[in-house]
Write an enzyme that holds these catalytic residues in place. Structure first.
Site, PDB file in Angstrom:
ATOM      1  N   ASP A 126       0.791  -1.240   0.000  1.00 20.04           N
ATOM      2  CA  ASP A 126       0.000   0.000   0.000  1.00 20.04           C
ATOM      3  C   ASP A 126       0.819   1.283   0.000  1.00 20.04           C
ATOM      4  O   ASP A 126       0.279   2.355  -0.258  1.00 20.04           O
ATOM      5  CB  ASP A 126      -0.936   0.020   1.222  1.00 20.04           C
ATOM      6  CG  ASP A 126      -1.899  -1.154   1.204  1.00 20.04           C
ATOM      7  OD1 ASP A 126      -2.276  -1.569   0.088  1.00 20.04           O
ATOM      8  OD2 ASP A 126      -2.265  -1.653   2.277  1.00 20.04           O
ATOM      9  N   GLN A 149      -3.007  -8.232  -7.156  1.00 19.94           N
ATOM     10  CA  GLN A 149      -2.040  -7.145  -6.899  1.00 19.94           C
ATOM     11  C   GLN A 149      -1.057  -7.493  -5.790  1.00 19.94           C
ATOM     12  O   GLN A 149      -0.049  -6.819  -5.618  1.00 19.94           O
ATOM     13  CB  GLN A 149      -2.791  -5.868  -6.492  1.00 19.94           C
ATOM     14  CG  GLN A 149      -3.648  -5.296  -7.594  1.00 19.94           C
ATOM     15  CD  GLN A 149      -4.719  -4.362  -7.048  1.00 19.94           C
ATOM     16  OE1 GLN A 149      -4.539  -3.161  -7.001  1.00 19.94           O
ATOM     17  NE2 GLN A 149      -5.837  -4.911  -6.632  1.00 19.94           N
TER      18      GLN A 149
HETATM   19  P1  ATP Z   1      -0.587  -4.835   6.643  1.00 22.23           P
HETATM   20  O1  ATP Z   1      -0.152  -3.443   6.286  1.00 22.23           O
HETATM   21  O2  ATP Z   1      -0.324  -5.797   5.590  1.00 22.23           O
HETATM   22  O3  ATP Z   1      -1.986  -4.909   7.202  1.00 22.23           O
HETATM   23  P2  ATP Z   1       0.205  -4.939   9.365  1.00 22.23           P
HETATM   24  O4  ATP Z   1       1.503  -5.230  10.004  1.00 22.23           O
HETATM   25  O5  ATP Z   1      -0.384  -3.575   9.605  1.00 22.23           O
HETATM   26  O6  ATP Z   1       0.372  -5.260   7.839  1.00 22.23           O
HETATM   27  P3  ATP Z   1      -1.778  -6.161  11.059  1.00 22.23           P
HETATM   28  O7  ATP Z   1      -2.662  -7.321  10.811  1.00 22.23           O
HETATM   29  O8  ATP Z   1      -2.420  -4.881  11.446  1.00 22.23           O
HETATM   30  O9  ATP Z   1      -0.876  -6.031   9.758  1.00 22.23           O
HETATM   31  O10 ATP Z   1      -0.741  -6.538  12.228  1.00 22.23           O
HETATM   32  C1  ATP Z   1       0.026  -7.718  12.149  1.00 22.23           C
HETATM   33  C2  ATP Z   1       0.111  -8.320  13.512  1.00 22.23           C
HETATM   34  O11 ATP Z   1       0.763  -7.411  14.406  1.00 22.23           O
HETATM   35  C3  ATP Z   1      -1.231  -8.594  14.182  1.00 22.23           C
HETATM   36  O12 ATP Z   1      -1.810  -9.807  13.752  1.00 22.23           O
HETATM   37  C4  ATP Z   1      -0.836  -8.653  15.646  1.00 22.23           C
HETATM   38  O13 ATP Z   1      -0.283  -9.898  15.965  1.00 22.23           O
HETATM   39  C5  ATP Z   1       0.259  -7.586  15.711  1.00 22.23           C
HETATM   40  N1  ATP Z   1      -0.346  -6.341  16.196  1.00 22.23           N
HETATM   41  C6  ATP Z   1      -1.102  -5.463  15.483  1.00 22.23           C
HETATM   42  N2  ATP Z   1      -1.545  -4.472  16.267  1.00 22.23           N
HETATM   43  C7  ATP Z   1      -1.080  -4.716  17.503  1.00 22.23           C
HETATM   44  C8  ATP Z   1      -1.209  -4.068  18.787  1.00 22.23           C
HETATM   45  N3  ATP Z   1      -1.917  -2.956  18.923  1.00 22.23           N
HETATM   46  N4  ATP Z   1      -0.577  -4.624  19.833  1.00 22.23           N
HETATM   47  C9  ATP Z   1       0.150  -5.743  19.706  1.00 22.23           C
HETATM   48  N5  ATP Z   1       0.295  -6.415  18.542  1.00 22.23           N
HETATM   49  C10 ATP Z   1      -0.308  -5.915  17.461  1.00 22.23           C
END
Ligand code: ATP
Length: 323
Positions: free
Chosen positions: A128, A255
């Protein structure tokens, strides 16, 4: 620092494997032991680790997805889950982590550091491009190239049948993919969340008599745009312009997959290499990105909370080029 571990977390993105390869080979070159953690934070809690050697990451630089797998892990959102993960890391003598993921993964890594003092370097792995602290995220270039190839194909049908195609691209609540794909796909219109006047522009475009005589158009719509997706939008536009033959296409998960572009492989390699050196130098809770062709460090807290704006001059340029 003797031993580090690398993992991928959140959504997969092309280039994650190139990044894992870079972390492993740089770590080994620097005399470290390197382990991989399967399925992100879930594997950290389940003690699902594997030793990685130079040969373990041979022949993966060209692969999409992630050989370490990725997962969303609810347990890690709890202090108990993070305690278990920290216990596992300690029992394996892991001194530092490289986390390849997005904002959620960064948040998890920050908490792991604050609660248990485990140093982590975060690398931006998401198609993204919506992460603060880097000009580009790993996977973005591949994703926009995949989408542009799809649009080039759709254009053939749009032209042959004199149709309007609304093409929905990914990007969540950000328009980086939308604006880039719209510009490079030569779209006649681009709808992105950051542009609150984009619908007026579409109406202006269709209302212009010279444009109405043009037989076909491609309108790129970011999934996070306020109009509510291409299906709703095609209905609205069909009602307003009944003489137009309007079709909607959602590009969806194509994508996210596929072999990473050279740019993504280079970005991933640079960041993986720098992450290992950052850990060796004693950095503990930072993300790395590339800004103006230089590796830049940003604390997790800042990367998580600051908004990365879209370059507004691109919006103006796209309007001029499509008119
Ligand atoms: P993408 O951009 O692909 O969504 P991302 O890293 O933002 O990637 P998320 O699913 O939001 O994807 O987060 C990945 C993992 O990080 C979650 O499944 C969880 O295990 C951990 N995580 C996310 N938010 C928190 C939080 N507030 N506290 C602790 N762990 C978290």
């Amino acid at each position: 620092m003797k031993k580090i571990a690398v993992f991928t977390s959140g959504g997969d993105a092309p280039g994650m494997n190139a990044c894992i390869r870079s972390v492993v080979r740089t770590g080994i070159y620097e005399g470290l032991e390197v382990e991989g953690i399967r399925r992100g934070y879930q594997g950290m809690i389940d003690n699902d680790f594997l030793p990685l050697e130079r040969r373990s990451v041979a022949n993966i630089i060209q692969l999409g997805g992630t050989i370490l797998k990725t997962a969303r892990c609810l347990d890690f959102m709890t202090p108990e889950g993070r305690q278990k993960a920290a216990d596992n890391l300690r029992s394996r003598n892991i001194d530092g982590l490289v986390c390849i993921g997005g904002n959620g993964s960064y948040t998890g890594a920050l908490k792991l550091y604050e609660e248990h003092g485990i140093p982590t370097i975060g690398l931006p792995g998401t198609i993204d491009n919506d992460l603060y602290g880097t000009d580009y995220t790993i996977g973005f270039d591949t994703a926009i190239n995949t989408a542009v190839q799809a649009i080039d194909k759709i254009r053939d049908t749009a032209d042959s049948h004199d149709r309007v195609f609304l093409v929905e691209v990914m990007g969540r609540d950000a328009g980086f993919i939308g604006i880039s794909v719209g510009i490079s796909g030569g779209a006649e219109g681009i709808l992105i969340p950051e542009d609150t006047h984009d619908m007026e522009k579409i109406h202006r475009y269709f209302d212009r008599s010279d444009r109405r005589s043009k037989s076909f158009s491609i309108i790129v719509v970011a999934e996070g745009d306020q109009e509510g997706g291409v299906l709703v939008l095609s209905q609205k536009l069909s009602e307003k312009y009944p003489d137009l033959d309007i079709r909607a296409t959602i590009l969806g998960h194509i994508q996210r997959g596929g072999s990473p572009t050279a740019n993504d492989r280079i970005l991933a390699s640079r960041l993986g290499y720098s992450a290992v050196h950052a850990l060796i130098q004693g950095h503990k809770s930072q993300t790395l990105g590339i800004v103006n062709d230089k590796v830049k460090m940003t604390p997790f807290d800042e990367a998580i909370h600051k908004h990365k704006p879209i370059n507004s001059s691109l919006i103006r340029m796209a309007e001029i080029l499509s008119s």
